[in-house]
Design an enzyme around this catalytic site. Structure first.
Site, mmCIF file in Angstrom:
data_model
loop_
_atom_site.group_PDB
_atom_site.id
_atom_site.type_symbol
_atom_site.label_atom_id
_atom_site.label_comp_id
_atom_site.label_asym_id
_atom_site.label_seq_id
_atom_site.Cartn_x
_atom_site.Cartn_y
_atom_site.Cartn_z
ATOM 1 N N ASP A 54 0.781 -1.209 -0.197
ATOM 2 C CA ASP A 54 -0.087 -0.054 -0.110
ATOM 3 C C ASP A 54 0.905 1.296 -0.073
ATOM 4 O OD1 ASP A 54 -2.237 1.328 0.123
ATOM 5 O OD2 ASP A 54 -3.186 0.461 1.765
ATOM 6 N N ASP A 106 -10.732 1.890 -3.482
ATOM 7 C CA ASP A 106 -11.210 1.630 -2.026
ATOM 8 C C ASP A 106 -12.742 1.666 -2.033
ATOM 9 O OD1 ASP A 106 -8.762 1.371 -0.649
ATOM 10 O OD2 ASP A 106 -8.915 3.148 0.184
HETATM 11 C C1 GLA Z 1 -5.869 1.815 2.283
HETATM 12 C C2 GLA Z 1 -6.228 0.821 1.561
HETATM 13 C C3 GLA Z 1 -7.425 -0.047 2.036
HETATM 14 C C4 GLA Z 1 -6.685 -0.432 3.376
HETATM 15 C C5 GLA Z 1 -6.330 0.557 4.168
HETATM 16 C C6 GLA Z 1 -5.522 -0.039 5.514
HETATM 17 O O1 GLA Z 1 -6.879 2.762 2.380
HETATM 18 O O2 GLA Z 1 -6.548 1.159 0.194
HETATM 19 O O3 GLA Z 1 -7.570 -1.205 1.064
HETATM 20 O O4 GLA Z 1 -5.682 -1.606 3.074
HETATM 21 O O5 GLA Z 1 -5.387 1.226 3.400
HETATM 22 O O6 GLA Z 1 -5.277 1.158 6.232
#
Ligand code: GLA
Length: 787
Positions: free
Chosen positions: A477, A547
């Site tokens: 990420d 997301d």
């Molecule tokens: C980001 C990612 C999510 C999740 C969160 C965790 O927003 O896109 O899918 O992994 O971080 O903190």
């Protein structure tokens, strides 16, 4: 194939269906004669030439010897500033004497059998990719520019990049160094870009190209969700299945710019590369600067063909070949289920449930390390939180493997919190300026990957993590954009390098780790799709698309994403309702049907599923697994667009056209609905097909108090019995199973059952409802079915 006509100084690059033709102009500048549908090698190339025969009014003639020739209207392959071309330059230099004039002229060329590999940068690769190398030289500055053109014939792709060599005795400041510039005649082209922001990535945005300059870019340190580093030019006759269009996609994950300029002569200049904003690069004598590679494609069969060209390139020449056509496991991710609030017991409970549903990979998301219980701390501390996981990652992975599931883990290595051990030990590893309090994004700071020691440290700590347990998947990420851009490792005059050096540091790190752990399936993520580009795909064969897991929002996100990227890289999860991102309720079957046109995952608290949901999900996963190759790697077609119509239609079809899957996704239920007929031009007219609707279910909620009209029983929708039944009863939607000739499907279309008309419900009715959808499996009939 590339042919050089040496006497005429013409280079003709041919792919299966396209031609790209370059010519050394009489002035010795490198010109472009043509890019488009394939032309024969054996043509009179003079017929492609622009006529520069009249003296130019109010223009700068390049040389007194020919007053009819101005660079300002020539089609140039490497335009710079200073000799009369007043359009956007592709490269711009500040020379030792303060001047900015450069004039690059043809020097030599060679055709290489294979594509050369440069420093650690992502690129399209392949065997025997013929490459044209052309050297240009500017006498006055002693700068050399080498242009590279590689021909991916089967994919109808040309890639371009340049290398700048400083052959002078003095340093030169490179202020702009794009990867490509292309001039074409305007045929009433429009520009389509894929724009957005967090939870609304890659929305289709089409605009007319009026005189002036259109620029899309990123200054965020990542390619960003604002504008994808990919765009399309198309003429007014272009649609999904026909018409002319060009696509341009940059293999780069940092700041980029794409420029489309229309001049008063209705000529269009197209450029792409590293963003020149806030970029300056002091190039010392004998040093080189290598630009990222850019991908060009052309289709005269509409957007689908253009996308398929890019899809083919990504599948065959960008992603790690170890993962080529390898089924991606159906995964469970605990993020939307638990967020930070979990322990081993809770995770194992979820894992057991996941296994029962048919899930193949269990992914532990954020919150397993340091003291991380919310997003304010611990990034940088990549050691297990023993309070949550007393037996560590090793044991958790073991237990999950025992359930016969793979284990995967989330990391965000490029980041650091103030509140972390890493920050205590290395406050100097952060990108920030000593006189500014750094601005935070999601409470976090960015590590300075321009520093070799930081890259080495991350390499070491992640190597330890990945080798500590049986980790077979990693979600990588990156949750903030880069501000406070300053590195104390760089001299004042080198600060303009930081954005690019960060990206190179990241590539270095990814290259080392993916080589050390070739079996780990990496999924790139940046708050969803904030770094969705070919650069990341080179190292990580899939990306968490957004997301936003709301199915209706996803119609638009995925439809836009498919323009530049195949469904085999598109992470798509079924989540709970109401959706966390838009508080919308969409049917469980639609959440699946859409995720199935991508890499299926489930991201909801599966320990709380009703018996109805459990049964339905099990059937969904069974269906997906039965068609996993086709869903993930089939040739994708977009038909109806949700941006323009009330329905979106998607099709995946096998290469040999023996099977296909059609998805119909409705925006809103319409009263007294129109009749449907769906042309399926990708099928084979000589074959006969059987079309079988996937078995799908409603819960009784679909009908509520109207249930008595749909079932032969009376139920009070407010009573307990209804409540009990709604969580259990699988209300079958209409069935459909018929044999239809291919030429009917291609020329007349598939006619599904009639939609709900408000006049009653029975087996003949296709009740879609708001955000309703259907999936049809289409296969060639077997011998014994033929009569
Ligand atoms: C980001 C990612 C999510 C999740 C969160 C965790 O927003 O896109 O899918 O992994 O971080 O903190």
């Amino acid at each position: 194939m590339i042919k050089a006509f040496v006497k005429e100084q013409i280079f003709h690059l041919q792919t299966n269906n396209t031609s790209y033709i370059i010519k050394v102009l009489p002035s010795k500048h490198l010109g472009n004669l043509y890019y488009g549908k394939k032309l024969d090698f054996d043509i009179d190339y003079q017929n492609l030439e622009l006529k520069h025969k009249l003296e130019v009014g109010s223009q700068v003639a390049y040389s007194n010897e020919d007053k009819t020739f101005t660079l300002n209207t020539a089609f140039l392959e490497m335009p710079t500033f200073g000799k009369g071309d007043f359009r956007e330059p592709m490269c711009h230099f500040r020379l030792n004497d303060g001047s900015r004039i450069t004039d690059f002229l043809y020097q030599s060329h060679q055709i290489l059998e294979n594509k050369p590999k440069f420093q650690e940068m992502p690129e399209a690769f392949g065997d025997k990719i013929n490459t044209l190398e052309i050297k240009l030289y500017d006498q006055a500055s002693s700068l050399e520019v080498i242009l590279y053109y590689s021909c991916f014939e089967d994919q109808d792709i040309i890639t371009r990049r340049i290398v700048i060599n400083n052959k002078s005795q003095n340093p030169v400041i490179v202020e702009k160094a794009l990867s490509m510039s292309l001039d074409i005649n305007n045929e009433d082209y429009s520009l389509t870009s894929f724009d957005g922001a967090w939870i609304k990535e890659r929305q289709i945005n089409q605009q007319k190209i009026n005189p002036g300059i259109i620029k899309i870019d990123s200054k965020k340190g990542v390619s960003s969700a604002d504008h994808n580093p990919f765009f399309v030019l198309s003429n007014k006759y272009c649609n999904e299945l026909q018409g002319k269009c060009y696509g341009f996609s940059l293999i780069y994950s940092g700041n980029f710019e794409a420029i489309v300029e229309r001049n008063p002569y209705n000529q269009i200049r197209i450029q792409m590369g590293i963003n020149s904003f806030d970029f300056y690069w002091e190039l010392m004598p004998d040093k080189s600067f290598i630009t990222p590679e850019v991908v060009l494609t052309f289709s005269d069969q509409g957007y689908n063909r253009l996308s398929q060209n890019l899809h083919n390139l990504i599948k065959n020449n960008i992603i790690n070949p170890d993962f080529k056509n390898i089924n991606r496991p159906v995964l469970f991710n605990n993020w939307e289920a638990t967020m930070f609030d979990f322990n081993q017991r809770k995770l194992l409970k979820l894992a057991k449930k996941a296994k029962k549903l048919g899930i193949e990979l269990f992914v532990l998301d954020d919150g397993w390390f340091g003291q991380r219980n919310d997003d304010t701390s611990s990034l940088g501390d990549w050691f297990v939180n023993r309070k949550k996981l007393p037996l560590g990652i090793v044991k958790l992975a073991e237990k999950i493997n025992k359930l016969d599931m793979k284990f995967g883990i989330w990391v965000e290595p490029e980041m650091i919190n103030f509140d972390s051990e890493l920050y205590k030990n290395h406050p100097d590893w952060v990108i920030s300026h000593p006189k500014h309090k750094p601005s935070l994004g999601r409470n976090q700071l960015v590590l300075d990957l321009a520093k070799a020691e930081v890259v080495d440290y991350l390499d070491e700590v992640l190597t330890n993590l990945f080798s500590s347990a049986n980790i077979e998947y990693c979600k990588w990420d990156m949750n903030r954009n880069i501000s406070d851009l300053y590195s104390d490792s760089l001299s004042p005059k080198d600060q303009g390098k930081l954005g690019h050096l960060y990206v190179l540091g990241l590539y270095q790190l990814l290259s080392r780790l993916t080589r050390k752990f070739p079996k780990i399936l990496f999924e790139s993520c940046a708050s969803g799709g904030n770094r969705f580009d070919l650069g990341m795909l080179y190292y990580m064969p899939q990306i968490w698309t957004s997301d936003n897991t709301d199915a209706f929002s996803r119609y638009f996100i995925q439809y836009g994403t498919y323009f530049g990227y195949p469904q085999s890289v598109v992470g798509a999860h079924v989540s709970d309702i109401p959706s966390m991102q838009v508080i919308r309720k969409t049917p469980l079957e639609t959440r699946f049907n859409l995720s199935a046109f991508g890499l299926l995952g489930y991201e909801l608290d599966i320990s709380l599923l009703t018996p109805f949901e459990r049964k339905v999900i099990k059937k969904q996963i069974e269906f997906y697994k039965a068609h996993q190759q086709l869903f993930q790697f089939g040739k994708l077609y977009r038909l109806a667009s949700p941006y323009q119509e009330n329905e979106m239609h998607l099709v995946v079809v096998s290469e040999d056209k023996t099977e296909a899957i059609l998805g119909i996704f409705q925006n809103f239920e319409q009263p007294n609905a129109e009749f449907s007929k769906i042309l399926l031009p990708m099928l084979d007219i000589t074959k006969k097909y059987r079309i079988i609707k996937r078995e799908q279910y409603f819960s009784l909620d679909m009908f509520g108090h109207l249930v008595k009209h749909a079932l032969p029983i009376k139920l009070n929708a407010k009573a307990l019995l209804f409540h009990l039944l709604r969580n259990r009863y699988l209300f079958k939607t209409e069935t459909e199973d018929k044999i239809v000739e291919g030429d009917i499907l291609v020329h007349n279309g598939f006619i599904p059952k009639q939609k709900f008309m408000g006049t009653g419900y029975n087996e003949q009715v296709r009740l879609m409802g708001d955000f309703g959808s259907r999936i049809y499996y289409i296969r060639e009939v077997y011998e014994n079915e033929k009569n």
